[in-house]
Design a protein around this motif. Structure first.
Motif, PDB file in Angstrom:
ATOM      1  N   LEU A 102       0.829  -1.209   0.000  1.00 30.95           N
ATOM      2  CA  LEU A 102       0.000   0.000   0.000  1.00 30.95           C
ATOM      3  C   LEU A 102       0.860   1.255   0.000  1.00 30.95           C
ATOM      4  N   ALA A 103       1.943   1.257   0.771  1.00 32.87           N
ATOM      5  CA  ALA A 103       2.849   2.413   0.811  1.00 32.87           C
ATOM      6  C   ALA A 103       3.483   2.653  -0.554  1.00 32.87           C
ATOM      7  N   LEU A 104       3.874   1.577  -1.240  1.00 35.31           N
ATOM      8  CA  LEU A 104       4.461   1.715  -2.573  1.00 35.31           C
ATOM      9  C   LEU A 104       3.451   2.269  -3.568  1.00 35.31           C
ATOM     10  N   ILE A 105       2.223   1.780  -3.488  1.00 39.17           N
ATOM     11  CA  ILE A 105       1.176   2.261  -4.377  1.00 39.17           C
ATOM     12  C   ILE A 105       0.914   3.736  -4.131  1.00 39.17           C
ATOM     13  N   MET A 106       0.828   4.131  -2.878  1.00 36.79           N
ATOM     14  CA  MET A 106       0.507   5.503  -2.516  1.00 36.79           C
ATOM     15  C   MET A 106       1.606   6.487  -2.915  1.00 36.79           C
ATOM     16  N   THR A 107       2.830   6.012  -3.052  1.00 34.06           N
ATOM     17  CA  THR A 107       3.936   6.901  -3.402  1.00 34.06           C
ATOM     18  C   THR A 107       4.271   6.875  -4.894  1.00 34.06           C
ATOM     19  N   VAL A 159       1.325   4.684 -15.441  1.00 31.83           N
ATOM     20  CA  VAL A 159       0.980   4.056 -16.713  1.00 31.83           C
ATOM     21  C   VAL A 159      -0.088   4.856 -17.444  1.00 31.83           C
ATOM     22  N   PHE A 160      -1.026   5.484 -16.725  1.00 30.00           N
ATOM     23  CA  PHE A 160      -2.066   6.265 -17.393  1.00 30.00           C
ATOM     24  C   PHE A 160      -1.487   7.536 -18.019  1.00 30.00           C
ATOM     25  N   CYS A 161      -0.522   8.153 -17.368  1.00 32.74           N
ATOM     26  CA  CYS A 161       0.162   9.305 -17.978  1.00 32.74           C
ATOM     27  C   CYS A 161       0.873   8.867 -19.251  1.00 32.74           C
ATOM     28  N   ARG A 162       1.498   7.697 -19.201  1.00 34.61           N
ATOM     29  CA  ARG A 162       2.209   7.198 -20.386  1.00 34.61           C
ATOM     30  C   ARG A 162       1.236   6.888 -21.524  1.00 34.61           C
ATOM     31  N   PHE A 170      -8.083   1.952  -1.844  1.00 38.48           N
ATOM     32  CA  PHE A 170      -8.393   0.782  -2.666  1.00 38.48           C
ATOM     33  C   PHE A 170      -8.266   1.074  -4.161  1.00 38.48           C
ATOM     34  N   ASN A 171      -7.185   1.717  -4.550  1.00 39.46           N
ATOM     35  CA  ASN A 171      -6.929   1.941  -5.974  1.00 39.46           C
ATOM     36  C   ASN A 171      -5.478   1.580  -6.271  1.00 39.46           C
ATOM     37  N   SER A 172      -5.292   0.810  -7.319  1.00 40.63           N
ATOM     38  CA  SER A 172      -3.942   0.346  -7.646  1.00 40.63           C
ATOM     39  C   SER A 172      -3.195   1.320  -8.549  1.00 40.63           C
ATOM     40  N   ILE A 173      -3.912   2.141  -9.288  1.00 45.19           N
ATOM     41  CA  ILE A 173      -3.296   3.151 -10.147  1.00 45.19           C
ATOM     42  C   ILE A 173      -3.572   4.510  -9.523  1.00 45.19           C
ATOM     43  N   GLN A 174      -2.506   5.235  -9.234  1.00 46.63           N
ATOM     44  CA  GLN A 174      -2.639   6.555  -8.618  1.00 46.63           C
ATOM     45  C   GLN A 174      -2.801   7.630  -9.692  1.00 46.63           C
ATOM     46  N   SER A 231     -19.477   1.529  -2.151  1.00 46.92           N
ATOM     47  CA  SER A 231     -18.855   0.696  -1.125  1.00 46.92           C
ATOM     48  C   SER A 231     -17.647   1.462  -0.586  1.00 46.92           C
ATOM     49  N   TRP A 232     -16.901   0.855   0.274  1.00 45.53           N
ATOM     50  CA  TRP A 232     -15.701   1.513   0.802  1.00 45.53           C
ATOM     51  C   TRP A 232     -14.642   1.681  -0.276  1.00 45.53           C
ATOM     52  N   TRP A 233     -14.727   0.894  -1.338  1.00 48.40           N
ATOM     53  CA  TRP A 233     -13.650   0.849  -2.329  1.00 48.40           C
ATOM     54  C   TRP A 233     -14.051   1.354  -3.713  1.00 48.40           C
TER      55      TRP A 233
END
Length: 152
Positions: free
Chosen positions: A12-17, A24-27, A110-114, A139-141
């Protein structure tokens, strides 16, 4: 703390940073990453989800790197409205039935792409049990555009 909990927290910390230059969406928006582009203009890009939950499962993405729906403010109201408008337009152009559609945003953490993106899924009634859980409205996610607007 157990090892599995520690691993989840690290992931989660890696995803958040995740940084903009690694996004990938910017690319995809900059055409540095391969994807079928269904719509593009100066501010938005639309492409199919790589793991579609239904026949029509599109991601409507802002070109500007906004981390997630929680980052939106009252100034972004028109942006959310435009994301939904583009989603409906692309679904309609691709023969989708707009009476059976689900729109929503993943809600942090709960999002894998920031990178802010709206899911447009149709027909919602054809989603599998697992997809119905993942894309369960308000929902929460996973939250609807209406929920996001109510928080602005």
């Amino acid at each position: 703390m157990g090892l599995s909990v520690s691993i989840v927290l690290i992931v989660l910390a890696l995803i958040m940073t995740q940084k903009k230059e690694n996004c990938v969406f910017c690319r995809i928006c900059n055409e540095e990453e391969q994807s079928e582009i269904l719509y593009k203009d100066d501010e938005y890009v639309v492409f199919p989800d790589i793991k579609p939950a239904a026949r029509h499962h599109y991601l409507i993405v802002t070109r500007k790197h906004i981390r997630n729906a929680k980052q939106l403010t009252v100034e972004h109201k028109s942006l959310v409205e435009k994301l939904v408008q583009i989603a409906k337009q692309v679904l309609n152009e691709n023969g989708a039935d707009l009476s059976d559609v689900r729109f929503g945003f993943h809600w942090p953490p709960f999002n894998s792409i920031q990178h802010l993106h709206l899911h447009a899924i149709c027909p919602a009634s054809s989603m599998s049990f697992v997809s119905r859980l993942i894309f369960r409205p308000d929902s929460w996610w996973f939250v609807s555009p209406e929920y996001v607007m109510s928080r602005l």
